[in-house]
Scaffold this motif. Structure first.
Motif, short mmCIF file in Angstrom:
data_model
loop_
_atom_site.label_atom_id
_atom_site.label_comp_id
_atom_site.label_asym_id
_atom_site.label_seq_id
_atom_site.Cartn_x
_atom_site.Cartn_y
_atom_site.Cartn_z
N LEU A 104 112.79 2.83 -48.34
CA LEU A 104 112.00 1.73 -48.34
C LEU A 104 111.22 1.15 -50.17
N GLN A 105 111.49 0.52 -50.27
CA GLN A 105 110.57 -0.02 -52.39
C GLN A 105 109.82 -0.64 -51.24
N PRO A 106 108.97 -0.81 -52.69
CA PRO A 106 107.96 -1.73 -52.32
C PRO A 106 107.93 -2.79 -52.21
N THR A 107 107.71 -3.92 -51.78
CA THR A 107 107.55 -5.19 -51.96
C THR A 107 107.16 -5.79 -53.35
N PRO A 108 107.77 -6.68 -53.81
CA PRO A 108 107.39 -7.48 -55.33
C PRO A 108 106.62 -8.45 -55.14
N ALA A 109 105.82 -8.75 -55.62
CA ALA A 109 104.73 -9.79 -55.81
C ALA A 109 105.34 -10.87 -56.18
N PHE A 110 105.19 -12.50 -55.32
CA PHE A 110 106.10 -13.22 -55.62
C PHE A 110 105.83 -14.32 -57.03
N THR A 111 106.46 -14.59 -57.45
CA THR A 111 106.37 -15.52 -58.97
C THR A 111 106.67 -16.54 -58.13
N PRO A 112 106.21 -17.84 -58.81
CA PRO A 112 106.89 -18.92 -57.99
C PRO A 112 108.08 -19.46 -58.98
N PRO A 113 109.20 -19.74 -58.39
CA PRO A 113 110.62 -20.13 -60.11
C PRO A 113 110.36 -21.32 -60.39
N PRO A 114 111.38 -20.92 -61.68
CA PRO A 114 110.53 -21.90 -62.87
C PRO A 114 111.08 -23.85 -62.45
N ARG A 115 110.14 -24.32 -62.49
CA ARG A 115 110.96 -25.65 -62.44
C ARG A 115 111.59 -26.49 -63.06
N PRO A 116 112.65 -26.60 -62.52
CA PRO A 116 113.90 -27.49 -63.03
C PRO A 116 113.73 -28.76 -63.95
N PRO A 117 114.42 -28.65 -64.66
CA PRO A 117 114.44 -29.61 -65.95
C PRO A 117 115.11 -30.96 -64.87
N MET A 118 114.50 -32.20 -65.83
CA MET A 118 115.48 -33.49 -65.33
C MET A 118 116.60 -33.54 -65.31
N SER A 119 117.30 -33.82 -64.90
CA SER A 119 118.53 -34.25 -65.52
C SER A 119 119.38 -35.57 -65.95
N VAL A 120 120.19 -35.60 -66.50
CA VAL A 120 120.45 -36.98 -67.13
C VAL A 120 121.12 -37.96 -65.80
N ALA A 121 121.10 -38.18 -64.73
CA ALA A 121 121.02 -38.77 -63.63
C ALA A 121 120.14 -39.13 -63.56
N ALA A 122 119.19 -38.47 -63.02
CA ALA A 122 117.91 -38.46 -62.50
C ALA A 122 117.14 -39.22 -63.59
N TRP A 123 117.01 -39.75 -64.83
CA TRP A 123 116.42 -40.40 -65.53
C TRP A 123 116.91 -41.59 -65.68
N THR A 124 118.25 -41.88 -65.36
CA THR A 124 118.88 -42.82 -64.95
C THR A 124 118.34 -44.08 -63.90
N ILE A 125 118.97 -43.32 -63.11
CA ILE A 125 118.37 -43.85 -61.63
C ILE A 125 117.20 -43.99 -61.67
N LEU A 126 116.04 -43.81 -61.93
CA LEU A 126 114.30 -44.16 -62.57
C LEU A 126 114.40 -45.19 -63.08
N ALA A 127 115.10 -45.29 -64.34
CA ALA A 127 115.63 -46.64 -64.98
C ALA A 127 116.01 -47.51 -64.95
N TRP A 128 117.10 -47.18 -63.68
CA TRP A 128 118.07 -48.80 -63.22
C TRP A 128 116.64 -49.17 -61.95
N SER A 129 115.94 -47.94 -61.17
CA SER A 129 115.00 -48.35 -60.66
C SER A 129 114.14 -49.09 -60.63
N ALA A 130 113.37 -49.16 -61.84
CA ALA A 130 112.24 -49.29 -62.42
C ALA A 130 112.57 -51.14 -63.33
N ILE A 131 113.55 -51.09 -63.54
CA ILE A 131 113.70 -52.28 -64.01
C ILE A 131 114.16 -53.07 -62.85
#
Length: 347
Positions: A104-131
């Motif tokens: 049996l191994q001890p249960t490790p403490a929960f660490t939240p995953p790092p925040r993923p970066p926004m892709s170029v496609a995501a920024w593009t669709i945001l600009a498309w929608s805003a305009i």
């Protein structure tokens, strides 16, 4: 937050996968339509070429992956299915030995995953929608301005109401249409999808004789009979979604010009012996209309482009009356065949 960013990244990728094939497919269709329009400009009436251009709006409302046996792309890019002549075989065996026990191994403490970066496609669709949202707000504000102009408009005198009834009878339009006078320096125009209103500037009513006013009223009533108000609204909404498409701006301008030419043909045939009064009427209206272009208001009127006025008047001076201003059965069949071949461009 991570879920939102991942959703935007995924949605942006899907949007770009949609935008690129739509861009090149619609661009190819616009180029084909420009070539056909140029080749048939002296041989085919404006109403047929206008209906042919409306195929482009249908294309922009369909998915770019649409593929049918009637389409040219179906035969230019046939689907191929690859098969493996030597399939791989797998043999599954089951062992009867017991599984080894693991410490049996001890249960490790929960660490939240790092925040993923926004892709170029995501920024593009945001600009498309805003305009797109900004353009929609701008169009709504312009439309509210038109509504205010309609509310401030006044009733027409009895003699003009009688002239309006005669023009309405000549066009065969049966739906209820209101005629109002406005003090705005604008072109005569029709607005309203469900409760249409024709706006006439008071200065134009005071300046034009009854024969020319009759031609102006005929023009606006023909727009209503053809459903051009709805088509103009569709063009505006499609342009808001595809604002990034450079060729679509040119195509929409061409559609509006052909729409006016098609209406001119109907008015000239309806006026018959009084058709020579129509070209001078356009000139008189132009002196007033160019202070407030209709393209900025989303209206459908008698004048929409300064550059197109000269070509329209030259065309009316050399007008050759066709037997019919609208579509025939043969032309309608030809447009359907062209649509069936050109619209499905998916592989």
């Amino acid at each position: 937050m991570n879920t939102l960013i991942e959703t935007l990244n995924r949605f942006g990728e899907n949007a770009l996968h949609f935008a690129w094939p739509m861009l090149w497919q619609s661009s190819a269709l616009i180029a084909i339509l420009f070539a056909i329009d140029y080749a048939l400009r002296r041989h085919v009436r404006a109403a047929v070429r206008y209906a042919l251009w409306l195929v482009l709006l249908v294309k922009l409302l369909l998915p770019p992956t649409l593929a049918l046996p009637t389409g040219v792309a179906w035969w230019l890019f046939p689907a191929t299915v690859t098969t493996n002549p030597h399939p791989t075989k797998f043999v599954i065996r089951y062992d009867t030995d017991a599984l080894p026990s693991l410490p049996l191994q001890p249960t490790p403490a929960f660490t939240p995953p790092p925040r993923p970066p926004m892709s170029v496609a995501a920024w593009t669709i945001l600009a498309w929608s805003a305009i797109s949202a900004g353009l929609l707000v701008w169009l709504t504000l312009r439309w509210r301005r038109v509504v205010c102009d309609v509310k401030r408009a006044t009733l027409v005198p009895a003699w003009l109401g009688k002239l309006f009834d005669e023009a309405k009878y000549s066009t065969g339009l049966r739906r209820t249409v209101r005629l109002r006078l406005t003090d705005q320096a604008m072109s005569p125009a029709v607005c309203g999808l469900f409760r249409p209103v024709i706006l006439l500037p008071q200065s134009l009513v005071q300046k034009l004789p009854p024969a020319q006013l009759h031609a102006v009223l005929l023009h606006e009533l023909v727009h209503l009979r053809r459903g051009d108000v709805w088509m103009n609204c569709t063009q505006a909404l499609v342009q808001i979604v595809y604002w990034w498409h450079p060729l679509l701006w040119l195509a929409n301008a061409r559609i509006r010009r052909l729409r006016e030419e098609a209406v001119d043909d109907v008015v000239m045939l309806t006026l018959r012996d009084d058709a020579e009064t129509y070209a001078p009427t356009l000139l008189e209206v132009a002196k007033l209309a160019f202070h407030r272009p209709l393209a900025s208001l989303g209206l459908v009127g008698i004048l929409e482009s300064r550059s197109a006025l000269r070509q329209r008047i030259e065309r009316l001076v050399n007008f050759r009356a066709p037997r019919k201003a609208g579509l025939t059965f043969v032309s309608l069949c030809g447009i359907c065949i062209f649509s069936a071949a050109a619209l499905p461009m998916g592989e």
